[in-house]
Design a protein around this motif. Structure first.
Motif, PDB file in Angstrom:
ATOM      1  N   GLU A   1       5.180   8.263   9.191  1.00 46.78           N
ATOM      2  CA  GLU A   1       5.968   7.105   9.575  1.00 46.78           C
ATOM      3  C   GLU A   1       6.301   6.425  11.201  1.00 46.78           C
ATOM      4  O   GLU A   1       6.351   4.917  11.221  1.00 46.78           O
ATOM      5  CB  GLU A   1       7.369   6.580   8.580  1.00 46.78           C
TER       6      GLU A   1
ATOM      7  N   THR B   1       4.329  -0.628   2.915  1.00 49.58           N
ATOM      8  CA  THR B   1       4.394   0.582   3.048  1.00 49.58           C
ATOM      9  C   THR B   1       5.011   1.742   2.732  1.00 49.58           C
ATOM     10  O   THR B   1       6.069   1.197   2.570  1.00 49.58           O
ATOM     11  CB  THR B   1       3.658   0.896   4.410  1.00 49.58           C
TER      12      THR B   1
ATOM     13  N   GLN C   1      -7.094  -2.549   3.653  1.00 50.96           N
ATOM     14  CA  GLN C   1      -6.901  -4.138   2.760  1.00 50.96           C
ATOM     15  C   GLN C   1      -8.221  -4.986   2.834  1.00 50.96           C
ATOM     16  O   GLN C   1      -7.809  -5.838   1.997  1.00 50.96           O
ATOM     17  CB  GLN C   1      -5.895  -4.464   3.978  1.00 50.96           C
TER      18      GLN C   1
ATOM     19  N   CYS D   1       2.864  -2.091  12.772  1.00 50.65           N
ATOM     20  CA  CYS D   1       1.902  -2.040  11.366  1.00 50.65           C
ATOM     21  C   CYS D   1       3.736  -3.128  11.041  1.00 50.65           C
ATOM     22  O   CYS D   1       4.710  -2.179  10.233  1.00 50.65           O
ATOM     23  CB  CYS D   1       2.026  -0.810  10.406  1.00 50.65           C
TER      24      CYS D   1
ATOM     25  N   GLU E   1       0.404   1.031  -7.302  1.00 51.50           N
ATOM     26  CA  GLU E   1      -0.557   0.121  -5.751  1.00 51.50           C
ATOM     27  C   GLU E   1      -2.015   0.845  -6.289  1.00 51.50           C
ATOM     28  O   GLU E   1      -2.178   1.451  -6.286  1.00 51.50           O
ATOM     29  CB  GLU E   1       0.192   0.533  -4.016  1.00 51.50           C
TER      30      GLU E   1
ATOM     31  N   VAL F   1      -4.933   1.977   8.135  1.00 47.50           N
ATOM     32  CA  VAL F   1      -4.488   0.624   7.163  1.00 47.50           C
ATOM     33  C   VAL F   1      -4.964  -0.992   7.346  1.00 47.50           C
ATOM     34  O   VAL F   1      -5.132  -0.975   6.161  1.00 47.50           O
ATOM     35  CB  VAL F   1      -3.034   0.101   8.649  1.00 47.50           C
TER      36      VAL F   1
ATOM     37  N   LEU G   1       3.153   4.458  12.414  1.00 47.88           N
ATOM     38  CA  LEU G   1       2.958   3.080  12.228  1.00 47.88           C
ATOM     39  C   LEU G   1       4.362   2.163  12.416  1.00 47.88           C
ATOM     40  O   LEU G   1       3.906   1.106  13.032  1.00 47.88           O
ATOM     41  CB  LEU G   1       3.508   2.957  10.372  1.00 47.88           C
TER      42      LEU G   1
ATOM     43  N   MET H   1       0.885  -0.917   0.017  1.00 50.44           N
ATOM     44  CA  MET H   1       0.157   0.349  -0.102  1.00 50.44           C
ATOM     45  C   MET H   1       1.014   1.208   0.129  1.00 50.44           C
ATOM     46  O   MET H   1       1.857   1.663  -0.089  1.00 50.44           O
ATOM     47  CB  MET H   1      -0.631   0.115   1.489  1.00 50.44           C
ATOM     48  N   ARG H   2       0.140   2.316  -0.413  1.00 49.12           N
ATOM     49  CA  ARG H   2       0.970   3.305  -0.691  1.00 49.12           C
ATOM     50  C   ARG H   2       0.000   4.654   0.371  1.00 49.12           C
ATOM     51  O   ARG H   2      -1.003   4.354   0.117  1.00 49.12           O
ATOM     52  CB  ARG H   2       1.396   4.373  -1.373  1.00 49.12           C
ATOM     53  N   ILE H   3       0.530   5.531   1.425  1.00 50.42           N
ATOM     54  CA  ILE H   3       0.597   6.473   1.986  1.00 50.42           C
ATOM     55  C   ILE H   3       1.098   7.907   1.601  1.00 50.42           C
ATOM     56  O   ILE H   3       2.089   8.279   1.694  1.00 50.42           O
ATOM     57  CB  ILE H   3       0.761   6.269   3.774  1.00 50.42           C
TER      58      ILE H   3
END
Length: 161
Positions: free
Chosen positions: A29, A41, A127, A37, A71, A123, A32, A1-3
């Motif tokens: 970051e 990512t 998904q 997490c 992504e 997050v 996360l 995944m891209r944030i």
């Protein structure tokens, strides 16, 4: 995944010298890591702005980033004041991707913040959800066109749209 990071309260810092909230380095970051997490990512900073200062050009930057991302699962951190407007713009793109916007009412760097909880919810949501545009906040996931911010109560609520 891209944030994709755009700023908003979630990423603000309290400046004690003048009592204002502003941006410094992104905390996402670190959040996360704090949330332990383990999902793969990639974090990309697009801008650090209060959403009240967002322009159509800023929304175009967000749209372009979503289009070019390889992504299929995207999270966008965003200020809560104009989050639904950006969500509407993204929905009009009709991308074959799951896009989840999130943010917070209180900065992560300030005590009693909802930021870590909201990011974790996003997050998980990105998904599990099918393609589309959503807002994950206050422990709920909303379809982009069935939510509004209740400024009086300081939370998001489902609408009948």
């Amino acid at each position: 995944m891209r944030i994709l990071l755009t700023g908003g309260t979630i990423d603000k810092v309290y400046l004690e010298a003048d009592g204002k909230l502003w941006f410094k380095d992104s905390i996402i970051e670190e959040m996360l890591k704090q949330g332990r997490c383990t999902a793969e990512t990639t974090v990309e900073i697009l801008m650090q702005k209060d959403s009240l200062d967002f322009t159509d050009a800023d929304r175009q930057v967000v749209s372009d980033a979503c289009r070019r991302a390889q992504e299929e699962q995207l999270i966008i951190t965003h200020g809560t004041d104009t989050m639904t407007r950006t969500a509407a713009d993204l929905a009009s793109l009709e991308l074959a991707k799951t896009i989840v916007l999130t943010g917070s009412m209180i900065p992560h760097r300030v005590g009693s913040s909802d930021a870590l909880f909201n990011l974790g919810c996003a997050v998980a949501a990105v998904q599990l959800l099918p393609y589309g545009v959503y807002i994950a906040i206050n422990g709920e996931v909303f379809e982009w066109d069935k939510v509004e911010k209740n400024r009086k109560l300081g939370r998001f609520e489902r609408t009948g749209a």
